[in-house]
Design an enzyme around this catalytic site. Structure first.
Site, short mmCIF file in Angstrom:
data_model
loop_
_atom_site.label_atom_id
_atom_site.label_comp_id
_atom_site.label_asym_id
_atom_site.label_seq_id
_atom_site.Cartn_x
_atom_site.Cartn_y
_atom_site.Cartn_z
N ASP A 268 16.77 -8.22 -57.17
CA ASP A 268 15.97 -7.12 -56.65
C ASP A 268 14.94 -7.63 -55.64
O ASP A 268 14.26 -8.63 -55.88
CB ASP A 268 15.25 -6.45 -57.83
CG ASP A 268 14.47 -5.23 -57.41
OD1 ASP A 268 15.10 -4.29 -56.93
OD2 ASP A 268 13.22 -5.24 -57.55
N GLU B 285 19.47 -7.78 -52.79
CA GLU B 285 19.15 -6.40 -52.43
C GLU B 285 18.09 -6.41 -51.33
O GLU B 285 16.91 -6.21 -51.57
CB GLU B 285 18.64 -5.64 -53.66
CG GLU B 285 18.41 -4.17 -53.41
CD GLU B 285 16.95 -3.73 -53.39
OE1 GLU B 285 16.70 -2.59 -52.99
OE2 GLU B 285 16.05 -4.52 -53.74
N ASP C 79 17.67 4.70 -54.84
CA ASP C 79 16.53 4.64 -53.93
C ASP C 79 16.64 5.69 -52.83
O ASP C 79 17.65 6.39 -52.70
CB ASP C 79 16.43 3.24 -53.33
CG ASP C 79 15.68 2.28 -54.27
OD1 ASP C 79 14.85 2.77 -55.05
OD2 ASP C 79 15.96 1.07 -54.23
C1 GLC Z 1 14.05 -2.31 -55.32
C2 GLC Z 1 14.54 -1.20 -56.22
C3 GLC Z 1 13.54 -0.08 -56.22
C4 GLC Z 1 12.22 -0.60 -56.72
C5 GLC Z 1 11.77 -1.83 -55.93
C6 GLC Z 1 10.67 -2.55 -56.62
O1 GLC Z 1 13.97 -1.94 -54.01
O2 GLC Z 1 15.80 -0.77 -55.79
O3 GLC Z 1 13.97 1.00 -56.99
O4 GLC Z 1 11.25 0.41 -56.63
O5 GLC Z 1 12.81 -2.77 -55.78
O6 GLC Z 1 11.15 -3.26 -57.72
#
Ligand code: GLC
Length: 651
Positions: free
Chosen positions: A283, A325, A395
């Site tokens: 993440d 990600e 998201d």
């Molecule tokens: C990533 C997740 C999102 C979250 C962020 C902080 O972007 O997909 O949902 O708010 O990380 O952890």
């Protein structure tokens, strides 16, 4: 250490840990020796000057060895099977679904009882949204973790997770879990100790005695949640200090310049591998390194840390692929696959966030020119890596492509983005879309978009307006969007509810732990009675479920759709149609998508420019055959439709 000394050191370490280098653990010992040099050099890039460099390096190697020794036999065997297949995740036969365990099935046990549903649809890969402990009300959908090793009671317990994974394995399903690498919840043990004044744990985070450095950093760090969590720092009364909180004020950023943080988080990465994770979703990796005077995103050290993690995983649990990600600018996303000597040696998988946003651009404008002018970074993906290809996820949608791409397509970037935001928020005259703006930043005018696939495509309003034509258009748009996602290349990742045309769920507004975050509008609670409607041929649910199922089956049947870096864009003869070819030695597949609400015409010449001169084309979607006409005649695509064409002779 020189190479000979390093190898001698490695051999000693293996021996001391009773690794059977000659026999049982031969493959591991070989990987360990092969990668040691790279692991050391990447580690030194970050930590060479750190006083705890030596003990932390030893702890890194100890973690690799320990976790290898702990690796259950099932997954050791799966590693071998995957290695034989080569890059298993490039396959055209994997389709995923991303879901919240509680909102989808109540609990982990409930989810284990629902595996037949995925089988019915054709989904064989699950992304479970974060399942580890996260305080209710301050959870960010599970992305504020207070215990990385304990399943949150909301979902069940660790045994339930293991039982689910075991069942998924017997049904040949793949699993993706998250590691929330960038931050912890302020309820995490480390944060609690830091709050109470323990300097060892304060060094796990970015603590400041006053606002001097935070003020300087605020000058250059973009705000992530400007509405609900403005700025990037939070005052902590208990210890009278400021702590860095890039996301919500309850998510504390981990300090990776401290090697103890790296060692602890690497150990968790390898622990997740041993749970049976096939793809680990890292993440928010773009944020893991901070430096004064920068945006604190996409910094070279963040890439070094990811490469280091990849190397360690490759040694301890080579069957687990890494997904970064990184939802960042197109030119930056591509770097997460690695660059230079590390090309294809960083993240194995990344989200194709650019393509996702471009498809939303095309559905709003009916025009594919921006999509085309933004392809060059996407096309640079190295061989051996792949995308998560998606239309919607949990998201928001960020219009993350660059202004020059919009300009090159002939539009004014400011006006174009304004139109898109107004269109999806439903403010533009005649807009059928029922989304909402997310994270509006009045200082920069930036905003992202929330809303479910069905609502953004117009189904919610069409039903409200009782317009049969608009309902038909909305249903077509949903499948058109999913089709391009499926055939573009990469692992398609559906978002739960989209397979059944769920529109926005506004119940989040009644929950104070969620009402500040409108991303919850597109995170529905499944209603399994309603889901039965998929069997009722007159329902939307049936139409969307069946078409989604058919898309998956069509993709599964065509090996040319494996991601072997085989996408070639066709000449854009019609601005409303996105067209590309997927090819291998044996086949050439023409994939065309009409983003216009009327029929679009494509000259037959378009099919003769790429080596073949087909005379009959078979459409894998409709089953129809088309006789290829003269160059002044046309292939006609109905409104919001697509075709997956293959020369019949070449079969
Ligand atoms: C990533 C997740 C999102 C979250 C962020 C902080 O972007 O997909 O949902 O708010 O990380 O952890």
């Amino acid at each position: 250490m020189n190479l000979t000394a390093l190898h001698a050191f490695g051999a000693e370490l293996l021996q001391a840990n009773k690794i059977d280098s000659g026999k049982k653990d031969k493959a591991f010992a070989e990987r360990f020796t092969q990668h040691l040099d790279t692991i050391e050099s990447l580690f030194n890039e970050i930590y060479a000057g750190h006083p705890k460099r030596n003990e932390s390096f030893d702890a890194t190697l100890a973690s690799i060895i320990h976790n290898y020794k702990e690796r259950p036999a099932t997954f050791l065997n799966k590693d071998i099977a995957k290695e034989k297949k080569g890059n298993w995740f490039l396959s055209n036969e994997i389709t995923g679904m991303s879901l919240y365990v509680d909102r989808f099935a109540g609990s982990l046990k409930g989810l284990a009882d629902k595996l037949d549903y995925f089988d019915e649809l054709g989904v064989n890969f699950l992304h479970l949204m974060p399942v580890f402990e996260s305080p209710a009300g301050e959870s960010d959908g599970g992305y504020a973790v207070s215990n990385f090793r304990k399943v949150d009671e909301r979902f069940g317990n660790n045994d339930d997770l293991n039982a689910l994974i075991k069942k998924m394995n017997t049904q040949n399903m793949y699993l993706m879990l998250d590691i929330v690498l960038n931050h912890t919840s302020h309820h995490h043990e480390w944060a609690q100790k830091a709050k109470s004044g323990d300097p060892y744990y304060q060094d796990f985070f970015y603590f400041y005695d006053n606002r001097d450095i935070p003020n300087q950093l605020d000058q250059t760090m973009p705000e992530i949640f400007p509405e609900s969590s403005p700025g990037s720092f939070t005052y902590i009364q208990e210890c009278n200090k400021w702590v860095m909180t890039v996301f919500h004020n309850y998510q504390w950023d981990l300090n990776y310049s401290n090697p103890a943080v790296f060692v602890a988080m690497l150990d968790t990465v390898l622990h997740y591998a041993n749970l049976g994770v096939d793809i680990l979703r890292i993440d928010a990796p773009a944020f893991i390194w901070k430096q004064l005077g920068t945006t604190c995103q996409n910094l070279p050290q963040a890439h070094t840390l990811l490469r280091l993690i990849k190397q360690c995983v490759q040694v301890a649990s080579p069957g687990m692929a890494i997904l970064g990600e990184a939802i960042v600018a197109p030119d930056e996303i591509i770097k997460y696959f690695g660059t230079d000597n590390y090309t294809a040696k960083e993240c194995d998988v990344a989200y194709n966030a650019t393509q996702m946003a471009l498809q939303w651009d095309a559905i709003a404008t009916g025009d594919t020119r921006v999509m085309l002018s933004a392809q060059h970074p996407i096309m640079q993906k190295p061989f051996g890596c792949t995308w998560i290809s998606y239309t919607r996820c949990h998201d928001d949608i960020g219009l993350g492509y660059d202004d020059y791409m919009i300009e090159r397509a002939g539009f004014n970037p400011y006006q174009h983005r304004t139109f898109l935001k107004n269109y999806f928020a439903g403010w533009h005259e005649g807009s059928i879309s029922a989304g909402a703006l997310f994270s509006v930043n009045p200082k920069t005018n930036d905003a992202r978009i929330s809303g479910s696939l069905a609502s953004l495509c117009g189904l919610e309003k069409a039903v409200e307006w009782k317009s049969e034509i608009e309902v038909e258009n909305a249903l077509r748009k949903i499948i058109l969007m999913q089709a391009q996602t499926m055939f573009m290349g990469g692992i398609p990742m559906l978002f739960y509810g989209d397979d059944l045309a769920y529109t926005n769920d506004y119940s989040y507004l009644q929950d104070p732990g969620k009402s500040y975050d409108n991303r919850w509008m597109h995170r529905p609670v499944m209603n399994w009675e309603r889901n039965e409607k998929r069997k009722d041929v007159d329902s939307f649910e049936h139409r969307i479920f069946n078409d989604t199922k058919k898309l998956i089956a069509t993709r599964n049947a065509l090996p040319v759709l494996s991601d072997t870096k085989n996408v070639t864009w066709m000449t854009p003869h019609n601005i409303h149609v996105a067209g590309f070819i997927r090819s291998n030695k044996a086949n050439q597949l023409y994939c065309l998508f009409n983003y216009k609400n009327t029929a679009s015409f494509v000259t037959w010449f378009a099919f003769k420019e790429h080596g073949e001169r087909p005379s009959v084309l078979h459409d894998h979607w409709t089953g129809q055959d088309f006789k290829v006409g003269n160059d002044n005649e046309y292939f006609v695509l109905p409104p919001y439709s697509f075709a997956i064409l293959e020369s019949v002779e070449s079969k």
